[in-house]
Design an enzyme around this catalytic site. Sequence first.
Site, short mmCIF file in Angstrom:
data_model
loop_
_atom_site.label_atom_id
_atom_site.label_comp_id
_atom_site.label_asym_id
_atom_site.label_seq_id
_atom_site.Cartn_x
_atom_site.Cartn_y
_atom_site.Cartn_z
N ASP A 500 0.86 -1.18 0.00
CA ASP A 500 0.00 0.00 0.00
C ASP A 500 0.90 1.23 0.00
O ASP A 500 1.84 1.35 0.81
CB ASP A 500 -0.91 0.00 1.23
CG ASP A 500 -1.94 1.11 1.17
OD1 ASP A 500 -2.93 0.94 0.42
OD2 ASP A 500 -1.75 2.13 1.85
N ASN A 508 -2.91 12.95 -5.49
CA ASN A 508 -4.20 13.08 -6.16
C ASN A 508 -4.90 14.39 -5.79
O ASN A 508 -5.50 15.05 -6.64
CB ASN A 508 -5.11 11.90 -5.79
CG ASN A 508 -5.01 10.78 -6.81
OD1 ASN A 508 -4.55 10.98 -7.92
ND2 ASN A 508 -5.44 9.59 -6.42
N HIS A 513 -5.90 13.74 -10.69
CA HIS A 513 -5.84 12.31 -11.02
C HIS A 513 -4.84 12.02 -12.13
O HIS A 513 -4.27 10.93 -12.19
CB HIS A 513 -7.23 11.81 -11.44
CG HIS A 513 -8.19 11.71 -10.29
ND1 HIS A 513 -8.07 10.77 -9.29
CD2 HIS A 513 -9.28 12.47 -9.96
CE1 HIS A 513 -9.04 10.92 -8.42
NE2 HIS A 513 -9.78 11.97 -8.79
N ASP A 517 -2.23 9.09 -11.83
CA ASP A 517 -2.09 8.02 -12.81
C ASP A 517 -0.64 7.91 -13.29
O ASP A 517 -0.10 6.81 -13.45
CB ASP A 517 -3.01 8.28 -14.00
CG ASP A 517 -4.48 8.10 -13.63
OD1 ASP A 517 -4.75 7.54 -12.54
OD2 ASP A 517 -5.34 8.49 -14.44
N ASP A 543 -4.31 2.55 -4.89
CA ASP A 543 -2.85 2.54 -4.68
C ASP A 543 -2.41 1.26 -3.99
O ASP A 543 -1.39 1.24 -3.31
CB ASP A 543 -2.43 3.77 -3.87
CG ASP A 543 -3.09 3.82 -2.50
OD1 ASP A 543 -4.06 3.04 -2.28
OD2 ASP A 543 -2.67 4.61 -1.64
#
Length: 639
Positions: A500, A508, A513, A517, A543
């Site tokens: 994680d 973000n 976004h 990405d 994530d």
Amino acid sequence: MSLLVLSLAVVAVLVLFSRVALGPEGLKFCLQASVVATGCALFFAYLVIGRISDDRRQIAQSEQRFRRAMEDSSIGIAIVGLDGRILETNPAFAAMLGYSRQEIEALTFFQITHPDDLHIGRETMEGMKAGTVDAFHFEKRYLKKDGMPIWARLAGSVIRDEKSGIPLYLVSQIEDIDARKQAEARIAEAETRWNFALAGAGQGVWDLNMRRGGTTYSSTWVKMLGYAEGELDGDPDHWLTMIHPDDREAVLAADRAHLEGNTEFFEAEFRMRHKDGHWIWILDRGKAIERDGDGQLIRAIGSLTDITQRKQAEERLIVSAAMLADEKERLRVTLRSIGDAVICTDAANRVTFMNPVAEKLTGVSGSEALGKMLGHVYWAVDEETGHRIGVARPAIGADARADQNSRAVLIRRDDTRCSIRQVVSPIVNERNEFCGLVIVFQDFTDARALQRQLAHAAAHDALTGLANRSSFIRTMEDLVDQARRNGPTARGGQQFMFIDLDHFKLVNDTGGHAAGDALLKRVAEAMRGVLGPDDIVARLGGDEFAVILKSASAAGAGIAARSIIDAIRGLNFSWEGRPYQIGASIGLAPIDKGCGEADEIIARADAACYAAKAAGRGCVSVSPDQEISSGNEQMAAAS
């Protein structure tokens, strides 16, 4: 014996008279009479004793002949008591059953009789005891010493007391008829097979025998015409009246030709009237097997076969023959106009037809391909293995099924390739004979590429190109099943890693976004860069990532996890001039024989990852049932 007694009585009288006063003459007479009587008595006693001696000698000789006959007889002989005990037997009977004489004379006839034949002879024994039976004969099975059954024929008589007529014992002759019985069984079996074969083939048999006064027909034959068995026997010319008038002359001509010796067999196909009035087609084949001195027929035998269905099929073929040429032309036009490529071959695998689409895809014209072997025109290989896809005839006896292949590649003469989908169908005629092949194929290049794209998209994350959650879970379940069956390998076990990202939400929230990405792609590349080629990496969502280390110990998994943490921390990612620093927390769990189901392993690794975040992030935490190093259940991965 009575004379001896009389002489003794005379002597006794003389002795008595000697005490009585007799004169000398009287005494002398008495003495002479006594001597004569005694001599006669002795003479007759001699004769009687001689007769007794002769009788005994004859009895002894008779007994010896009986014993000799028993000993030397090739047929088994046994003397049996009324209770079934074997009192005495000869070597032939003992040898027949594989016993010694001592062994068999300790048994009863019930012990050596086959269980299924114990009832045979029971009525004989009851009649013997009742005085109504003095001789017997029947066949039954005995059991040899090794347990094998043997057929025997018994013939014997009852020996009774001369005065009372009470039965004393039985004398039996036992003949080995096992070979005869087996031969009879083989003959019966052969006859059964023959009759069954004739009936199964729908064939009847006729037998013309002039000595017996006519013709006899088998049951199959008479049933074929709807009659009862024996209903047609007799008149040798009756069958001619049952023939269709239009066929009778041809049949008579064939019959004359054979009787005159012009043909080896009589053979004719004709119609005969069934008992209910309809006509059936018959194939009649026969041969004269005996003639008299003048050449006149004595005996002939033949067979009759119902060929009605064959004749009906021939008539249907005749009716459709006129349409066949037109139909063939229509099919040819159809094949030339359809959008699929079609190639036809004969039984020798030579090309007999190609439509324009096939010419275009193979790069070979139809005129050039006709008569050539298929391999010179059409060469297809498997897309994955590169092995040629065979289009030969099916194996003998195998079902003539179409063979479909959706991953074939056509290799042209100029070595260019074309992905195709092909269907190869064998051509088999009504006699189940292989006649050739029909190959139908399509240009499948675009569809194949689309299939690969769809398959890849179904199993991979669209953003990172890593395995997606569903495909990863399927792989995980397969590996768990293998581990449960096989246990750890020599190279070590398998480890599951739950990853994680730390501080990813900030990227973000501030960069948008698009920035998230772009960072996720960089994370995926970094993880792949530090792992081995066999290790499996997946994006589970958001994530969260997962890794399966295919061959790693617990300590090796810890090293790999720290490498991932270091690689992610060192990304130096920036977006629109702003740098971002992220990290990763990792939870580890083993995949081994007792690890449980896939979702249990993921849950343990997720819990360990949560513990790593609680411990300050940027750490590797191990599930409670695994240790990376002795005494440590959690490690911090500090720079």
